[in-house]
Design a protein around this motif. Structure first.
Motif, PDB file in Angstrom:
ATOM      1  N   UNK A  34     -32.321  15.265  -0.875  1.00  0.00           N
ATOM      2  CA  UNK A  34     -32.625  14.794  -2.226  1.00  0.00           C
ATOM      3  C   UNK A  34     -31.819  13.534  -2.537  1.00  0.00           C
ATOM      4  N   UNK A  35     -30.527  13.582  -2.234  1.00  0.00           N
ATOM      5  CA  UNK A  35     -29.658  12.429  -2.517  1.00  0.00           C
ATOM      6  C   UNK A  35     -30.081  11.210  -1.719  1.00  0.00           C
ATOM      7  N   UNK A  36     -30.444  11.427  -0.462  1.00  0.00           N
ATOM      8  CA  UNK A  36     -30.841  10.310   0.385  1.00  0.00           C
ATOM      9  C   UNK A  36     -32.153   9.688  -0.114  1.00  0.00           C
ATOM     10  N   UNK A  37     -33.114  10.516  -0.460  1.00  0.00           N
ATOM     11  CA  UNK A  37     -34.397  10.007  -0.928  1.00  0.00           C
ATOM     12  C   UNK A  37     -34.237   9.286  -2.274  1.00  0.00           C
ATOM     13  N   UNK A  38     -33.409   9.823  -3.147  1.00  0.00           N
ATOM     14  CA  UNK A  38     -33.204   9.170  -4.446  1.00  0.00           C
ATOM     15  C   UNK A  38     -32.542   7.812  -4.277  1.00  0.00           C
ATOM     16  N   UNK A  39     -31.638   7.714  -3.322  1.00  0.00           N
ATOM     17  CA  UNK A  39     -30.919   6.460  -3.102  1.00  0.00           C
ATOM     18  C   UNK A  39     -31.780   5.420  -2.400  1.00  0.00           C
ATOM     19  N   UNK A  40     -32.518   5.813  -1.386  1.00  0.00           N
ATOM     20  CA  UNK A  40     -33.216   4.850  -0.525  1.00  0.00           C
ATOM     21  C   UNK A  40     -34.678   4.628  -0.891  1.00  0.00           C
TER      22      UNK A  40
END
Length: 250
Positions: free
Chosen positions: A105-111
């Motif tokens: 979730x964190x990776x998708x939100x950031x990238x």
């Protein structure tokens, strides 16, 4: 000011309608509508809200398969829902994607935020409906973000965070500029320049006033001469008329 945060921790429609979260009165009717709304999250929505992303500004032609392909590279997807119109079946331009792991979730939100998908730059953020207390959706006058053209911007989210308020402190006053004055303070002649009146303009108006006075005096003199001539003419006519009457009587 120590507890100030650019991202809203709780949803307040009045604060969301303010660029710095300090408004005391709603500035548009939609804020009034959101303040009076009694919205409850949809109980039919399933999945873990802390593992769910909100994806918006999608191309109407973007399909579930396309989203699955794009967002699966950030981690394993448990559930994907592209919101469609219940009547027409057309996409409404946003979707919800639930991952299996928090790091995905964190990776998708950031990238993935501002990623171009089918010629559209998408917006990615955490789901707000079940995670932000007091949430009111856009259709009821709430929401976050928005376009300037709508005149109903909402602040406190990732797209449009709050701006830090200007704290003047107790009893502080702003420094007055050269063109500022109190509402009850009269304008004086010595301040003409600060209001845009130039020396040339002042002289020009004075010249016009002098011309008016000169022309007025000339008119008065002309008028006095004309009255005197009329008076003399009248006396002459009276004398001639008296002579004629005497001759007739004799």
């Amino acid at each position: 000011m120590s507890d100030w945060c650019p991202i809203a921790k709780d949803y307040n429609p009045l604060k969301a309608g303010s660029i710095d979260g300090t408004d005391l009165e709603p500035h548009d009717r939609a804020v009034w509508r959101a303040m009076s709304a009694r919205y409850k999250p949809n109980k039919g929505v399933v999945g873990d809200p802390l593992l769910t992303l909100f994806v918006a500004r999608l191309n109407p032609q973007t399909t579930e398969d396309k989203l699955q392909t794009v967002f699966s590279k950030y981690g394993d997807i448990r559930r994907l829902r592209l919101v469609r119109d219940i009547v027409t079946g057309f996409s409404k331009g946003y979707a919800f994607i639930e991952y299996k792991e928090e790091r995905s979730v964190s990776r998708a939100r950031r990238d993935a935020d501002k990623l171009v998908v089918d010629q559209h730059e998408v917006f990615v953020d955490f789901e707000q409906e079940r995670t932000l207390r007091g949430w009111v959706p856009r259709r009821l006058g709430g929401g976050l973000g928005g376009k300037k053209e709508s005149g109903q911007l909402r602040f406190g989210g990732r797209d449009r965070p709050f701006r830090k308020p200007i704290n003047l402190g107790p009893g502080a006053t702003q420094e007055r500029g050269p063109g500022d004055r109190d509402r009850g303070e009269p304008r004086v002649r010595g301040d003409r320049r600060r209001y845009g009146e130039s020396d040339w303009g002042s002289r020009d108006r004075r010249d016009y006033r002098e011309r008016d006075r000169v022309s007025g005096s000339s008119r008065e003199r002309r008028g006095g001469g004309e009255r005197h001539e009329k008076k003399e003419l009248g006396e002459t006519l009276d004398q001639d008329f008296s002579c004629v009457i005497k001759q007739l009587v004799m």
